[in-house]
Design a protein around this motif. Structure first.
Motif, short mmCIF file in Angstrom:
data_model
loop_
_atom_site.label_atom_id
_atom_site.label_comp_id
_atom_site.label_asym_id
_atom_site.label_seq_id
_atom_site.Cartn_x
_atom_site.Cartn_y
_atom_site.Cartn_z
N ILE A 87 0.84 -1.15 0.22
CA ILE A 87 0.00 -0.07 0.00
C ILE A 87 0.96 1.40 0.07
CG2 ILE A 87 -1.66 1.29 1.43
CD1 ILE A 87 -2.94 -1.26 2.23
N SER A 88 2.01 1.11 0.56
CA SER A 88 2.85 2.44 1.00
C SER A 88 3.44 2.83 -0.43
CB SER A 88 3.85 2.12 1.87
OG SER A 88 4.82 1.08 1.54
N THR A 89 3.61 1.73 -1.38
CA THR A 89 4.27 1.74 -2.91
C THR A 89 3.39 1.74 -3.89
OG1 THR A 89 5.15 -0.14 -2.67
CG2 THR A 89 6.56 1.44 -1.85
N TYR A 90 1.98 1.62 -3.60
CA TYR A 90 1.02 1.29 -4.75
C TYR A 90 1.09 2.27 -5.86
CZ TYR A 90 -3.11 -0.66 -6.78
OH TYR A 90 -3.98 -1.31 -7.92
N ASP A 91 1.21 3.41 -5.67
CA ASP A 91 1.29 4.47 -6.77
C ASP A 91 2.47 4.15 -7.70
OD1 ASP A 91 2.90 5.22 -4.69
OD2 ASP A 91 2.92 7.07 -5.50
N ILE A 92 3.47 3.69 -7.21
CA ILE A 92 4.70 3.29 -8.15
C ILE A 92 4.34 2.00 -8.62
CG2 ILE A 92 7.01 2.95 -8.11
CD1 ILE A 92 7.31 4.47 -5.48
N VAL A 93 3.95 1.16 -8.09
CA VAL A 93 3.73 -0.31 -8.62
C VAL A 93 2.66 -0.03 -9.82
CG1 VAL A 93 2.62 -2.56 -8.26
CG2 VAL A 93 4.14 -1.39 -6.67
N LEU A 94 1.56 0.62 -9.51
CA LEU A 94 0.46 0.77 -10.60
C LEU A 94 1.04 1.49 -11.69
CD1 LEU A 94 -2.27 -0.02 -10.73
CD2 LEU A 94 -3.14 2.43 -10.03
N ASN A 95 1.78 2.69 -11.38
CA ASN A 95 2.37 3.38 -12.77
C ASN A 95 3.71 2.60 -13.61
OD1 ASN A 95 3.28 5.92 -14.07
ND2 ASN A 95 4.98 5.61 -13.19
N ASP A 96 4.30 1.83 -12.73
CA ASP A 96 5.25 0.82 -13.60
C ASP A 96 4.37 -0.35 -14.46
OD1 ASP A 96 7.42 2.15 -12.44
OD2 ASP A 96 7.93 0.49 -10.94
N ARG A 97 3.37 -0.78 -13.63
CA ARG A 97 2.69 -1.65 -14.48
C ARG A 97 2.11 -1.27 -15.57
NH1 ARG A 97 -2.58 -3.81 -11.44
NH2 ARG A 97 -0.95 -4.56 -9.88
N PHE A 98 1.33 0.17 -15.68
CA PHE A 98 0.99 0.74 -16.70
C PHE A 98 1.73 0.95 -17.87
CE2 PHE A 98 -2.63 2.71 -14.23
CZ PHE A 98 -3.52 1.77 -14.06
N ILE A 99 3.08 1.31 -17.43
CA ILE A 99 4.22 1.48 -18.67
C ILE A 99 4.58 0.16 -19.06
CG2 ILE A 99 6.76 2.12 -18.44
CD1 ILE A 99 6.17 4.10 -16.42
N PHE A 100 4.71 -1.00 -18.22
CA PHE A 100 5.08 -2.06 -18.86
C PHE A 100 4.09 -2.86 -19.67
CE2 PHE A 100 8.11 -2.80 -15.26
CZ PHE A 100 9.29 -2.96 -16.01
#
Length: 273
Positions: free
Chosen positions: A85-98
Motif C-alpha cells: 500500500i505504501s508504494t502502490y502508486d509506483i507499482v501501478l505506474n510501472d504496471r501501466f508502463i510495462f
C-alpha cells in the motif's frame, strides 16, 4: 499451472512488493483450502499414512499444523499488503508502463508479420499470376457487360420516347448517357483486349485476391497501431479505478479465505453451530 489459476504480475512491480504479495497469496489460498478440507472432516489420516509410509499423519497433528501455517502466512500476508500500500502508486505506474510497452510491441509485431505476408503474396503473384488473371478478366468482363446493359436500356428508352412522352431535355440526357457509356465500353473493351494480349504487362499485384487481402490486413494493423500510439487507456480514470478494484479483490479474497479457514478450525462464529 498456478500462474494460470491465480495470475502472476511479478514484472509489474518495480520494488518486488507486489510480486511477494502475489506469491504469498498463492500459498495462502492453498493452505486455507487444505485447512478447510481437514477441519471439515474430508481428510483421511489412514490413507495418508499408508501413502507416506515414513511418519504417521493423524488428523490431530495435521489439522493444527495447517491452522498454524495459515496463521503464519496470513500475518506475513498482512505485512506485505501494508508494504504494498505504501508504494502502490509506483507499482501501478510501472504496471501501466510495462503494459503499454507490451501492447505497442505486439502491435508492431503484427504490422511486421502482415507486411511479410504481403511480400510473400506479391512474390507468389510474380511466380504464378493465373489466379490474378482470372480475377481481373472476370472484373473487366463484368464491367463491360454492365455498361452494355445500361446502353441497351438507354437506347430502348429513346426508342419508346414517343410512347412515354419524354421531354427534349430528358432525351438529350439519355443521349449524353449513351455517349458516356460508349466511352466506358470502349475503355473496358480495350483493357480486356490488352489483358488477354499481354498478361504480364497489364496485370498488377493488386489484381490478385491474396495480395488484396494481405494489403487490407496490413492497412488495418497499421491503423490499429496508429490509434494505439495516440491513445493511452491507463490515463483514463475509469481504467485506473477498474485496475484498483481488480487488485483489491485479488488481495482481499485470499485473506478472507484464510480467516474463514481459521474460524472453522477454532469453531468460531459462524462455524460454532
Amino acid at each position: 499451472m498456478l500462474q494460470i489459476i491465480f495470475g502472476d504480475d511479478e514484472h509489474t512491480a518495480a520494488d518486488g512488493s507486489y510480486a511477494r504479495v502475489m506469491k504469498t497469496r498463492k500459498w495462502l489460498y492453498l493452505s486455507s483450502a487444505a485447512s478447510l478440507i481437514i477441519s471439515m472432516g474430508f481428510y483421511d489420516a489412514s490413507s495418508t499414512t499408508a501413502l507416506v509410509k515414513v511418519i504417521k499423519l493423524p488428523t490431530s497433528l495435521v489439522a493444527p499444523a495447517m491452522a498454524y501455517a495459515v496463521t503464519y502466512l496470513l500475518l506475513q500476508y498482512i505485512f506485505l499488503v501494508g508494504q504494498l500500500i505504501s508504494t502502490y502508486d509506483i507499482v501501478l505506474n510501472d504496471r501501466f508502463i510495462f503494459r503499454r510497452a507490451d501492447e505497442l510491441a505486439s502491435a508492431t509485431e503484427r504490422v511486421k508479420d502482415n507486411r511479410l505476408q504481403l511480400n510473400a503474396a506479391i512474390a507468389q503473384f510474380n511466380i504464378d499470376n493465373r489466379s490474378a488473371f482470372e480475377s481481373r478478366e472476370r472484373e473487366l468482363t463484368s464491367s463491360l457487360t454492365g455498361v452494355e446493359s445500361q446502353i441497351e436500356s438507354a437506347e430502348d428508352a429513346i426508342a419508346s420516347s414517343d410512347v412515354i412522352k419524354f421531354s427534349e431535355d430528358q432525351i438529350q440526357k439519355l443521349r449524353y448517357d449513351i455517349a458516356r457509356l460508349n466511352a466506358m465500353r470502349a475503355v473496358s473493351s480495350q483493357n480486356l483486349h490488352k489483358l488477354r494480349e499481354d498478361r504480364a504487362k497489364e496485370l498488377l499485384p493488386e489484381h490478385d485476391s491474396n495480395v488484396r487481402m494481405a494489403q487490407s490486413t496490413l492497412e488495418e494493423s497499421e491503423r490499429a497501431f496508429a490509434v494505439l500510439q495516440h491513445q493511452v487507456p491507463s490515463q483514463r480514470r475509469g481504467y485506473q479505478l477498474a485496475e484498483r478494484l481488480i487488485d483489491f479483490s485479488r488481495i482481499t479474497i485470499p485473506a478472507l479465505s484464510a480467516i474463514a479457514a481459521l474460524l472453522h478450525f477454532w469453531q468460531i462464529w459462524p462455524f460454532n453451530g
